[in-house]
Design a protein around this motif. Structure first.
Motif, PDB file in Angstrom:
ATOM      1  N   VAL A 409       0.845  -1.201   0.000  1.00  0.00           N
ATOM      2  CA  VAL A 409       0.000   0.000   0.000  1.00  0.00           C
ATOM      3  C   VAL A 409       0.876   1.245   0.000  1.00  0.00           C
ATOM      4  CG1 VAL A 409      -1.647   1.345   1.375  1.00  0.00           C
ATOM      5  CG2 VAL A 409      -1.996  -1.113   1.059  1.00  0.00           C
ATOM      6  N   ALA A 410       1.914   1.224   0.820  1.00  0.00           N
ATOM      7  CA  ALA A 410       2.789   2.415   0.944  1.00  0.00           C
ATOM      8  C   ALA A 410       3.561   2.703  -0.341  1.00  0.00           C
ATOM      9  CB  ALA A 410       3.760   2.212   2.102  1.00  0.00           C
ATOM     10  N   ILE A 411       3.798   1.687  -1.170  1.00  0.00           N
ATOM     11  CA  ILE A 411       4.625   1.926  -2.367  1.00  0.00           C
ATOM     12  C   ILE A 411       3.813   1.855  -3.671  1.00  0.00           C
ATOM     13  CG2 ILE A 411       6.681   1.052  -1.191  1.00  0.00           C
ATOM     14  CD1 ILE A 411       6.531  -1.442  -2.961  1.00  0.00           C
ATOM     15  N   GLY A 412       2.491   1.866  -3.540  1.00  0.00           N
ATOM     16  CA  GLY A 412       1.674   1.939  -4.751  1.00  0.00           C
ATOM     17  C   GLY A 412       1.591   0.639  -5.524  1.00  0.00           C
ATOM     18  N   VAL A 413       1.481  -0.482  -4.804  1.00  0.00           N
ATOM     19  CA  VAL A 413       1.245  -1.770  -5.463  1.00  0.00           C
ATOM     20  C   VAL A 413      -0.127  -2.273  -5.019  1.00  0.00           C
ATOM     21  CG1 VAL A 413       1.971  -4.194  -5.602  1.00  0.00           C
ATOM     22  CG2 VAL A 413       3.687  -2.379  -5.629  1.00  0.00           C
ATOM     23  N   LEU A 414      -0.999  -2.504  -5.986  1.00  0.00           N
ATOM     24  CA  LEU A 414      -2.315  -3.050  -5.661  1.00  0.00           C
ATOM     25  C   LEU A 414      -2.150  -4.554  -5.429  1.00  0.00           C
ATOM     26  CD1 LEU A 414      -5.619  -2.239  -7.510  1.00  0.00           C
ATOM     27  CD2 LEU A 414      -5.066  -4.591  -6.915  1.00  0.00           C
ATOM     28  N   SER A 415      -2.569  -5.018  -4.255  1.00  0.00           N
ATOM     29  CA  SER A 415      -2.461  -6.462  -4.000  1.00  0.00           C
ATOM     30  C   SER A 415      -3.823  -6.977  -3.565  1.00  0.00           C
ATOM     31  CB  SER A 415      -1.396  -6.747  -2.934  1.00  0.00           C
ATOM     32  OG  SER A 415      -1.848  -6.360  -1.670  1.00  0.00           O
ATOM     33  N   GLU A 416      -4.242  -8.034  -4.203  1.00  0.00           N
ATOM     34  CA  GLU A 416      -5.565  -8.585  -3.911  1.00  0.00           C
ATOM     35  C   GLU A 416      -5.501 -10.094  -4.106  1.00  0.00           C
ATOM     36  OE1 GLU A 416      -8.199  -7.856  -2.574  1.00  0.00           O
ATOM     37  OE2 GLU A 416      -9.866  -8.907  -3.470  1.00  0.00           O
ATOM     38  N   THR A 417      -6.282 -10.812  -3.324  1.00  0.00           N
ATOM     39  CA  THR A 417      -6.365 -12.258  -3.535  1.00  0.00           C
ATOM     40  C   THR A 417      -7.831 -12.646  -3.659  1.00  0.00           C
ATOM     41  OG1 THR A 417      -6.449 -12.699  -1.159  1.00  0.00           O
ATOM     42  CG2 THR A 417      -4.277 -12.743  -2.189  1.00  0.00           C
ATOM     43  N   PHE A 418      -8.106 -13.661  -4.437  1.00  0.00           N
ATOM     44  CA  PHE A 418      -9.449 -14.243  -4.438  1.00  0.00           C
ATOM     45  C   PHE A 418      -9.305 -15.750  -4.588  1.00  0.00           C
ATOM     46  CE2 PHE A 418      -9.983 -14.976  -9.052  1.00  0.00           C
ATOM     47  CZ  PHE A 418      -9.028 -14.110  -9.589  1.00  0.00           C
ATOM     48  N   GLU A 419     -10.250 -16.467  -4.012  1.00  0.00           N
ATOM     49  CA  GLU A 419     -10.100 -17.925  -3.974  1.00  0.00           C
ATOM     50  C   GLU A 419     -11.453 -18.566  -4.223  1.00  0.00           C
ATOM     51  OE1 GLU A 419     -11.448 -18.918  -0.421  1.00  0.00           O
ATOM     52  OE2 GLU A 419     -12.106 -16.914  -0.980  1.00  0.00           O
ATOM     53  N   THR A 420     -11.431 -19.792  -4.697  1.00  0.00           N
ATOM     54  CA  THR A 420     -12.675 -20.431  -5.090  1.00  0.00           C
ATOM     55  C   THR A 420     -12.465 -21.945  -5.088  1.00  0.00           C
ATOM     56  OG1 THR A 420     -14.345 -20.513  -6.856  1.00  0.00           O
ATOM     57  CG2 THR A 420     -12.068 -20.238  -7.564  1.00  0.00           C
ATOM     58  N   ALA A 421     -13.427 -22.681  -5.575  1.00  0.00           N
ATOM     59  CA  ALA A 421     -13.273 -24.126  -5.776  1.00  0.00           C
ATOM     60  C   ALA A 421     -14.103 -24.515  -6.991  1.00  0.00           C
ATOM     61  CB  ALA A 421     -13.739 -24.903  -4.546  1.00  0.00           C
ATOM     62  N   ILE A 422     -13.672 -25.569  -7.669  1.00  0.00           N
ATOM     63  CA  ILE A 422     -14.346 -25.977  -8.912  1.00  0.00           C
ATOM     64  C   ILE A 422     -14.027 -27.456  -9.137  1.00  0.00           C
ATOM     65  CG2 ILE A 422     -12.355 -25.285 -10.376  1.00  0.00           C
ATOM     66  CD1 ILE A 422     -15.960 -24.608 -11.425  1.00  0.00           C
ATOM     67  N   THR A 423     -14.903 -28.175  -9.779  1.00  0.00           N
ATOM     68  CA  THR A 423     -14.631 -29.597  -9.990  1.00  0.00           C
ATOM     69  C   THR A 423     -13.530 -29.782 -11.042  1.00  0.00           C
ATOM     70  OG1 THR A 423     -16.514 -29.608 -11.489  1.00  0.00           O
ATOM     71  CG2 THR A 423     -16.902 -30.485  -9.285  1.00  0.00           C
ATOM     72  N   TRP A 424     -12.855 -30.948 -10.970  1.00  0.00           N
ATOM     73  CA  TRP A 424     -11.680 -31.169 -11.825  1.00  0.00           C
ATOM     74  C   TRP A 424     -11.995 -31.046 -13.310  1.00  0.00           C
ATOM     75  CZ3 TRP A 424      -7.112 -30.596 -10.024  1.00  0.00           C
ATOM     76  CH2 TRP A 424      -6.760 -31.030  -8.749  1.00  0.00           C
ATOM     77  N   GLU A 425     -13.175 -31.582 -13.715  1.00  0.00           N
ATOM     78  CA  GLU A 425     -13.405 -31.628 -15.165  1.00  0.00           C
ATOM     79  C   GLU A 425     -13.609 -30.229 -15.735  1.00  0.00           C
ATOM     80  OE1 GLU A 425     -15.985 -31.558 -13.378  1.00  0.00           O
ATOM     81  OE2 GLU A 425     -17.740 -31.020 -14.561  1.00  0.00           O
ATOM     82  N   ARG A 426     -14.044 -29.281 -14.854  1.00  0.00           N
ATOM     83  CA  ARG A 426     -14.238 -27.914 -15.340  1.00  0.00           C
ATOM     84  C   ARG A 426     -13.018 -27.032 -15.097  1.00  0.00           C
ATOM     85  NH1 ARG A 426     -19.593 -26.160 -12.373  1.00  0.00           N
ATOM     86  NH2 ARG A 426     -18.671 -27.509 -10.812  1.00  0.00           N
ATOM     87  N   PHE A 427     -12.056 -27.512 -14.296  1.00  0.00           N
ATOM     88  CA  PHE A 427     -10.965 -26.625 -13.896  1.00  0.00           C
ATOM     89  C   PHE A 427     -10.192 -26.001 -15.062  1.00  0.00           C
ATOM     90  CE2 PHE A 427      -6.446 -26.017 -13.043  1.00  0.00           C
ATOM     91  CZ  PHE A 427      -6.547 -24.837 -12.318  1.00  0.00           C
ATOM     92  N   PRO A 428      -9.760 -26.779 -16.075  1.00  0.00           N
ATOM     93  CA  PRO A 428      -8.915 -26.150 -17.112  1.00  0.00           C
ATOM     94  C   PRO A 428      -9.608 -24.964 -17.800  1.00  0.00           C
ATOM     95  CG  PRO A 428      -8.780 -28.538 -17.252  1.00  0.00           C
ATOM     96  CD  PRO A 428      -9.878 -28.227 -16.270  1.00  0.00           C
ATOM     97  N   ALA A 429     -10.876 -25.141 -18.220  1.00  0.00           N
ATOM     98  CA  ALA A 429     -11.578 -24.041 -18.908  1.00  0.00           C
ATOM     99  C   ALA A 429     -11.870 -22.900 -17.939  1.00  0.00           C
ATOM    100  CB  ALA A 429     -12.875 -24.566 -19.516  1.00  0.00           C
ATOM    101  N   PHE A 430     -12.210 -23.256 -16.729  1.00  0.00           N
ATOM    102  CA  PHE A 430     -12.498 -22.262 -15.691  1.00  0.00           C
ATOM    103  C   PHE A 430     -11.273 -21.369 -15.469  1.00  0.00           C
ATOM    104  CE2 PHE A 430     -12.162 -21.081 -11.212  1.00  0.00           C
ATOM    105  CZ  PHE A 430     -13.405 -20.555 -10.931  1.00  0.00           C
ATOM    106  N   HIS A 431     -10.149 -22.018 -15.293  1.00  0.00           N
ATOM    107  CA  HIS A 431      -8.900 -21.305 -15.010  1.00  0.00           C
ATOM    108  C   HIS A 431      -8.542 -20.370 -16.172  1.00  0.00           C
ATOM    109  CE1 HIS A 431      -4.985 -20.601 -13.262  1.00  0.00           C
ATOM    110  NE2 HIS A 431      -4.359 -21.119 -14.302  1.00  0.00           N
ATOM    111  N   GLU A 432      -8.681 -20.887 -17.364  1.00  0.00           N
ATOM    112  CA  GLU A 432      -8.350 -20.082 -18.556  1.00  0.00           C
ATOM    113  C   GLU A 432      -9.226 -18.826 -18.616  1.00  0.00           C
ATOM    114  OE1 GLU A 432      -8.069 -22.688 -22.018  1.00  0.00           O
ATOM    115  OE2 GLU A 432      -8.440 -20.903 -23.249  1.00  0.00           O
ATOM    116  N   HIS A 433     -10.512 -19.026 -18.355  1.00  0.00           N
ATOM    117  CA  HIS A 433     -11.482 -17.927 -18.398  1.00  0.00           C
ATOM    118  C   HIS A 433     -11.158 -16.877 -17.327  1.00  0.00           C
ATOM    119  CE1 HIS A 433     -15.550 -16.277 -19.043  1.00  0.00           C
ATOM    120  NE2 HIS A 433     -15.579 -16.125 -17.733  1.00  0.00           N
ATOM    121  N   VAL A 434     -10.884 -17.342 -16.097  1.00  0.00           N
ATOM    122  CA  VAL A 434     -10.582 -16.414 -14.999  1.00  0.00           C
ATOM    123  C   VAL A 434      -9.315 -15.618 -15.331  1.00  0.00           C
ATOM    124  CG1 VAL A 434      -9.836 -16.275 -12.573  1.00  0.00           C
ATOM    125  CG2 VAL A 434     -11.740 -17.769 -13.208  1.00  0.00           C
ATOM    126  N   VAL A 435      -8.283 -16.324 -15.774  1.00  0.00           N
ATOM    127  CA  VAL A 435      -7.012 -15.657 -16.066  1.00  0.00           C
ATOM    128  C   VAL A 435      -7.208 -14.636 -17.180  1.00  0.00           C
ATOM    129  CG1 VAL A 435      -4.678 -16.004 -16.991  1.00  0.00           C
ATOM    130  CG2 VAL A 435      -5.555 -17.535 -15.223  1.00  0.00           C
TER     131      VAL A 435
END
Ligand SMILES: Cc1cc2nc3c(=O)[nH]c(=O)nc-3n(C[C@H](O)[C@H](O)[C@H](O)COP(=O)(O)OP(=O)(O)OC[C@H]3O[C@@H](n4cnc5c(N)ncnc54)[C@H](O)[C@@H]3O)c2cc1C
Length: 547
Positions: A409-435
């Protein structure tokens, strides 16, 4: 067999009342870096990230902040446990999200609580609750204030006569230990270190280590369904709770101590995750265990994250249940010093109090090898032992992270985290979409930045991906930037079938997406339950459900 319970004597001097917590960020005021250390850290971070300012900004001192006048005053009988001074009100105004730190850093406190109460026992808590309800105040239960989702902020409480925040941290004792059933009765305000210290006297441990362990409390963990360090099996505090006691506006809600029960909708499961909306949790019986004696850990390299994910899927479905199974993408491994950016890293670990875990590790490494994993070293430990350098670097970075956020915060870097869960068969497409969605918005809003991913927890049917954003922030515009990034991340997660949170809770920040995620009849039932136990809608308004 009859359980021999040990009543635990009160800890003398266990509560550090002399050390002042920083009112705008993580940790104590007396452990802050000096200006030279801060400048050194700033330069190091800027070099590593390629953005941020080497010239840190200073926080607005509290003496220069003017808070609104308190709208309520505690009655004489409660004055000894209540505070209305600026420091206590500022300290309890926010949780610990990036957005919270930015606002407190800049001296912006739009709606601090009017009164902060710190009851020392359940009778004082009940008296506080009775007074606050009769005064028409909103009531916000407060544990460690490490919420990253706006869970303890009095936003949206303007229609109430005032806001009373109830800080539970004086209720910090392990009250009983049952060494036969391996359970302990612990007060809700006990922080991680305090409850572990007391359990340690019995050779026992809860082994629930969220990254916020230092300041978060048992009551907060239960109220938010927190996730600990176990990557499999005991992922959430839910799995460690035997029974819960809470005070609600219509009386005490206490479930039976049972190892399991099929008797209808679970009364303790309903309190777990209630985020302060149904009652104030005062204590719980939790499942404890002997400290681990046997440990094995190994860093395993994979050519890329996708190959590592396939290995982790196989591991999660193998019945081996590693205690640690964190798959970290190449960029995050590099940023944390655990890798050189050329490969994904799996931090794999087993632990047990009873048996050697070498065979489990050998089998797990074979599974990794079948999926292209490579490793050179492997740490085997009794109670203590060597850690591989990569595993050590990762662990150090994990422990340093909460402090680092204040520097960001003091040096002007935005830092944020978000977390979730998803089933294995959907993970690859899900991850690609989120990224793809989040990276696009980072470019538009911040002009760039990085999005990295790791798995914090894994299940036989899917992973819990945890994303970290680091991006250039425009000083003074961070909150707008944060809001745009948060919206893009939450939309991407919900649109593709994930959960809005795997373990960070809903709070006020995730409400719009939580409302989309939950089935409507469930929302109706939850609303009715809320009205039944909290007829005035006083408990943590705006969180989870509106009355
Ligand atoms: C750096 C950092 C790392 C984190 N790492 C993790 C992690 O690894 N795993 C994880 O799960 N979370 C993590 N979090 C989020 C946060 O620590 C958890 O949500 C934690 O469970 C909150 O506990 P607390 O005692 O600080 O609760 P608070 O922040 O004080 O409160 C959180 C919510 O619970 C309610 N609440 C608190 N105590 C009670 C009570 N006694 N009765 C009823 N309601 C109550 C509050 O009203 C609020 O809605 C992290 C946060 C930070 C800042």
């Amino acid at each position: 067999m009859t359980a021999t319970r040990h009543t635990v004597p009160a800890l003398v001097g266990s509560v550090s009342v002399s050390r002042a917590l920083k009112h705008w960020g993580w940790g104590y005021e007396d452990e802050q870096p000096s200006p030279e250390e801060l400048r050194g850290a700033a330069q190091f971070i800027c070099d590593r990230l390629g953005f941020g300012s080497p010239d840190p900004e200073q926080p607005v001192p509290l003496s220069e902040v003017s808070l609104s006048e308190p709208r309520l005053r505690p009655p004489p009988a409660l004055q000894a446990i209540c505070a209305t001074d600026d420091y206590q009100r500022a300290l309890h105004a926010y949780g610990s999200s990036y957005r919270d730190v930015v606002r407190a850093f800049r001296g912006r406190f739009d709606h601090p609580p009017d009164v902060v109460a710190r009851p020392g026992d359940e009778a004082e808590l009940e008296a506080t609750l009775d007074w606050a309800l009769s005064a028409g105040a909103a009531v916000i239960p407060f544990g460690g204030g490490t919420s990253v989702v706006g869970g303890v902020e009095a936003a949206g409480c303007e229609s109430y006569a005032g806001v009373v925040t109830i800080d539970l941290k004086a209720l910090d004792r392990v009250l009983e230990v049952d060494p036969v059933s391996l359970s302990a009765r612990i007060q809700a305000g006990a922080t991680g270190p305090l409850l572990e210290e007391q359990l340690g006297e019995h050779g026992l441990t809860l082994r629930h280590f969220p990254q916020s362990f230092q300041f978060s409390t048992l009551g907060g963990w239960i109220a938010t369904r927190a996730g600990g360090h176990f990557a499999t099996l005991y992922t959430h505090i839910d799995d460690l709770v035997e029974s819960v006691r809470a005070l609600t506006p219509i009386g005490a809600w206490e479930s039976r101590r049972l190892p399991g029960s099929g008797a209808g909708v679970s009364p303790d499961r309903m309190l777990i995750g209630s985020e302060g909306t149904l009652g104030v949790i005062t204590e719980a019986w939790v499942r404890v265990r002997p400290r681990p004696v046997y440990r094995a850990s190994a860093p395993v390299r994979f050519a890329d994250f996708a190959a590592g994910a396939e290995a982790v899927r196989a591991l999660s479905q193998s019945g081996l249940y590693p205690a640690n199974c964190r798959l970290i993408d190449a960029r995050e491994a590099e940023v944390t010093g655990a890798g050189d950016g050329s490969h994904a890293l799996l931090v794999l670990g087993f632990e047990s109090a009873h048996h050697d875990v070498e065979r489990s590790m050998t089998t797990a490494l074979e599974v990794c090898g079948d999926h292209g994993g490579m490793w050179e070293t492997r740490g085997t430990r009794g109670t203590r032992g060597d850690r591989d350098a990569a595993v050590g670097s990762w662990r150090e970075a994990f422990l340093r992270a909460p402090y680092l956020r204040d520097v960001f915060v003091a040096i002007g870097v935005l830092s944020e985290t978000f977390e979730t869960a998803i089933t294995w068969e959907r993970f690859p497409a899900f991850h690609e979409h989120v990224v793809s969605d989040v990276t696009r918005v980072l470019r538009e809003v911040c002009g760039g930045g990085s999005l990295t991913c790791r798995f914090t927890h894994v299940y036989p049917d899917g992973p819990a991906p945890y994303y970290t954003i680091l991006a250039p922030a425009r000083r003074g515009a961070e909150l707008e930037q944060w809001a745009a990034v948060k919206r893009a991340a939450a939309d991407a997660v919900i649109d593709r079938g994930g959960t809005i949170t795997h373990h960070h809770a809903v709070g006020r920040d995730h409400r719009p997406w939580y409302d989309r995620q939950r089935p409507e009849p469930f929302a109706t039932a939850l609303r009715a339950a809320k009205r039944a136990v909290d007829p005035g809608g006083a408990l943590n308004p705006g969180v989870l459900i509106d009355p």
